[in-house]
Write a protein that holds these residues in place. Structure first.
Motif, PDB file in Angstrom:
ATOM      1  N   GLU A 172       0.868  -1.181   0.000  1.00 20.12           N
ATOM      2  CA  GLU A 172       0.000   0.000   0.000  1.00 20.12           C
ATOM      3  C   GLU A 172       0.903   1.228   0.000  1.00 20.12           C
ATOM      4  OE1 GLU A 172      -3.341   0.340  -0.089  1.00 20.12           O
ATOM      5  OE2 GLU A 172      -3.608  -1.832  -0.224  1.00 20.12           O
ATOM      6  N   PRO A 173       0.769   2.113  -0.985  1.00 18.48           N
ATOM      7  CA  PRO A 173       1.668   3.269  -1.039  1.00 18.48           C
ATOM      8  C   PRO A 173       1.489   4.190   0.158  1.00 18.48           C
ATOM      9  CG  PRO A 173      -0.105   3.486  -2.653  1.00 18.48           C
ATOM     10  CD  PRO A 173      -0.233   2.126  -2.035  1.00 18.48           C
ATOM     11  N   GLY A 174       2.575   4.792   0.557  1.00 20.17           N
ATOM     12  CA  GLY A 174       2.544   5.781   1.630  1.00 20.17           C
ATOM     13  C   GLY A 174       2.714   7.167   1.052  1.00 20.17           C
ATOM     14  N   PRO A 175       2.557   8.205   1.861  1.00 18.98           N
ATOM     15  CA  PRO A 175       2.638   9.575   1.365  1.00 18.98           C
ATOM     16  C   PRO A 175       4.034   9.969   0.890  1.00 18.98           C
ATOM     17  CG  PRO A 175       2.442   9.554   3.747  1.00 18.98           C
ATOM     18  CD  PRO A 175       2.265   8.140   3.280  1.00 18.98           C
ATOM     19  N   ALA A 176       5.086   9.284   1.365  1.00 20.92           N
ATOM     20  CA  ALA A 176       6.451   9.676   1.032  1.00 20.92           C
ATOM     21  C   ALA A 176       7.125   8.694   0.074  1.00 20.92           C
ATOM     22  CB  ALA A 176       7.271   9.805   2.316  1.00 20.92           C
ATOM     23  N   GLY A 177       6.437   7.661  -0.362  1.00 16.54           N
ATOM     24  CA  GLY A 177       7.042   6.647  -1.217  1.00 16.54           C
ATOM     25  C   GLY A 177       6.856   5.273  -0.616  1.00 16.54           C
ATOM     26  N   LEU A 178       7.813   4.368  -0.882  1.00 15.48           N
ATOM     27  CA  LEU A 178       7.708   2.996  -0.389  1.00 15.48           C
ATOM     28  C   LEU A 178       7.613   2.992   1.133  1.00 15.48           C
ATOM     29  CD1 LEU A 178       7.701  -0.040  -0.927  1.00 15.48           C
ATOM     30  CD2 LEU A 178      10.218   0.035  -0.836  1.00 15.48           C
TER      31      LEU A 178
END
Length: 115
Positions: A24-30
């Motif tokens: 699941e993608p996060g706001p800052a990347g991986l």
């Protein structure tokens, strides 16, 4: 140690892994999410937020870091969450007590990232 064995934390509360989510993608990347079952954080369970925060830092340093050390590319962020009961990822449970903290990894250490 198996994934169902208790994990030692400074407070001494019972901690076991619920799951790890990395797709699941996060706001800052991986972003890797490590979700832990910690019944002691329930209302009346005796573990307050400050104590739980110290446990989250310890979990990041002793449990998360070894598990992401060889991941390529490395995660930009890891999120450590504690829940007094299993709650499916992405679902709300108003009766559950849950704490979440985000960390970046720098120089082999977890650096707390305030939300």
């Amino acid at each position: 140690m198996t994934e169902t064995d208790p994990i030692a934390v400074p407070s001494g509360q019972a901690v076991t892994l619920i799951d790890t989510i990395w797709n699941e993608p996060g706001p800052a990347g991986l972003t890797f999410r490590f979700r832990f079952l910690t019944p002691g954080i329930a209302a009346g369970g005796g573990v307050d937020y400050d104590t739980a925060f110290a446990d989250m830092v310890a979990l990041c340093e002793s449990y998360v870091l070894p598990r992401v050390a060889e991941v390529v590319p490395p995660p930009v962020q890891v999120i450590v969450s504690l829940s007094d009961r299993p709650v499916p990822f992405g679902e709300a449970d108003p009766d559950a007590t849950q704490y979440f903290e985000a960390f970046s990894i720098r120089d082999g250490h977890c650096i707390w990232e305030a939300f």
